[in-house]
Design an enzyme around this catalytic site. Structure first.
Site, PDB file in Angstrom:
ATOM      1  N   SER A 154     -35.219  35.277 -38.119  1.00 50.17           N
ATOM      2  CA  SER A 154     -36.045  36.174 -38.927  1.00 50.17           C
ATOM      3  C   SER A 154     -35.145  36.884 -39.921  1.00 50.17           C
ATOM      4  CB  SER A 154     -36.730  37.199 -38.010  1.00 50.17           C
ATOM      5  OG  SER A 154     -37.339  38.223 -38.758  1.00 50.17           O
ATOM      6  N   TYR A 167     -36.201  43.803 -31.372  1.00 45.21           N
ATOM      7  CA  TYR A 167     -36.529  42.541 -32.044  1.00 45.21           C
ATOM      8  C   TYR A 167     -35.363  42.120 -32.932  1.00 45.21           C
ATOM      9  CZ  TYR A 167     -39.289  39.067 -34.645  1.00 45.21           C
ATOM     10  OH  TYR A 167     -39.754  37.907 -35.196  1.00 45.21           O
TER      11      TYR A 167
END
Length: 267
Positions: A154, A167
């Site tokens: 990501s 995350y």
């Protein structure tokens, strides 16, 4: 396929006309979002696809669309990853490509909102799923003389994310794996890369849609990520982390080198 180990070199050609005839691909998290789009892209390019997910209805639908097979798989379970690879080999005789894409949102922080179960779930899917998937598929790739692994990281693996540090932590770990394993596996003709999308069309952004709309932030189509994965798979780079951002051409992120040791005083 020739691997250029440790380099930041990859073909930039468009995916139109890319062919993966005779190749076998595993896609985890393939029932929807990025996994679904990539499974369809791989199938269109000629690959035989095994779709893995915890959603049997969505997974079977995608498998039917590509003329492939579905296998239920909890990627946070090492034995489940091994069984997935065994299944692909039983169905198609081997594995050439693994798109380790399954992932979930964190749902907690490290303060008063810390939740051990949610933390374990996120790390299990987002990090263990990549480590376990890589461990499980390597023997199959080696048996074919090499292959390609692409992990979903990501932009949160390339930058600080104060609103969701856990995350960011597991996605930074995936980026570190890609950069390190890309070089480590290159002598075996196994390429390892990561794809690093921004806010892309998937279930992970479901809770963020109102915020994105309010701030005028575009959602990246899943197809844009799938096209990038196909470019990575059909390219020759390794150890790369390709960013995918709205209204930009995807390409490998350029990392700065860390400073080397300084000279002792007086020299």
């Amino acid at each position: 396929m020739t691997v250029k180990g440790g380099t930041a070199v990859a073909r930039r050609e468009q995916t139109d006309g890319a062919t993966l005839q005779g190749k076998v691909a595993i896609v985890t998290g393939g029932a929807g979002g990025l996994g679904r789009a990539t499974a369809l892209a791989l199938g269109k390019a000629g690959a035989r696809v095994v779709v893995a997910d915890l959603d049997p209805q969505g997974g079977k639908e995608v498998a039917d669309l590509v003329g492939g097979h579905f296998r239920a798989c909890d990627v946070s379970d090492l034995d489940a990853n091994r069984a997935l690879v065994d299944f692909a080999q039983e169905q198609y005789g081997g594995v050439d490509i693994a798109f380790l894409n399954a992932g979930v949102t964190t749902g907690c922080g490290v303060g008063e909102d810390f939740d051990l179960a949610r933390y374990r779930r996120a790390m299990g899917a987002n990090l263990d799923g990549v480590v376990f998937g890589t461990h499980a598929v390597l023997p199959a790739l080696r048996a074919r003389g090499g292959g390609s692994i692409v992990a979903t990281a990501s932009l949160a693996g390339l930058a600080a994310v104060p609103l969701d540090p856990l995350y960011a932590a597991n996605k930074h770990a995936v980026v570190g794996l890609a950069r390190s394993l890309g070089q480590a596996l290159a002598p075996e003709n196994v390429r390892f890369n990561a794809v690093c999308p921004g806010y892309a069309e998937s279930r992970i952004i479901d809770d963020l849609r109102d915020m994105l709309a309010e701030q005028g932030l575009p959602v990246i189509p899943a197809q844009a990520v799938a096209d990038t994965v196909l470019r990575i798979v059909t390219g020759d780079g390794t150890g790369e982390c390709w960013f995918v951002q709205a209204d930009r051409e995807p390409e490998p992120f350029r990392f700065r080198n860390v400073p080397g040791p300084g000279k002792p005083a007086g020299t």
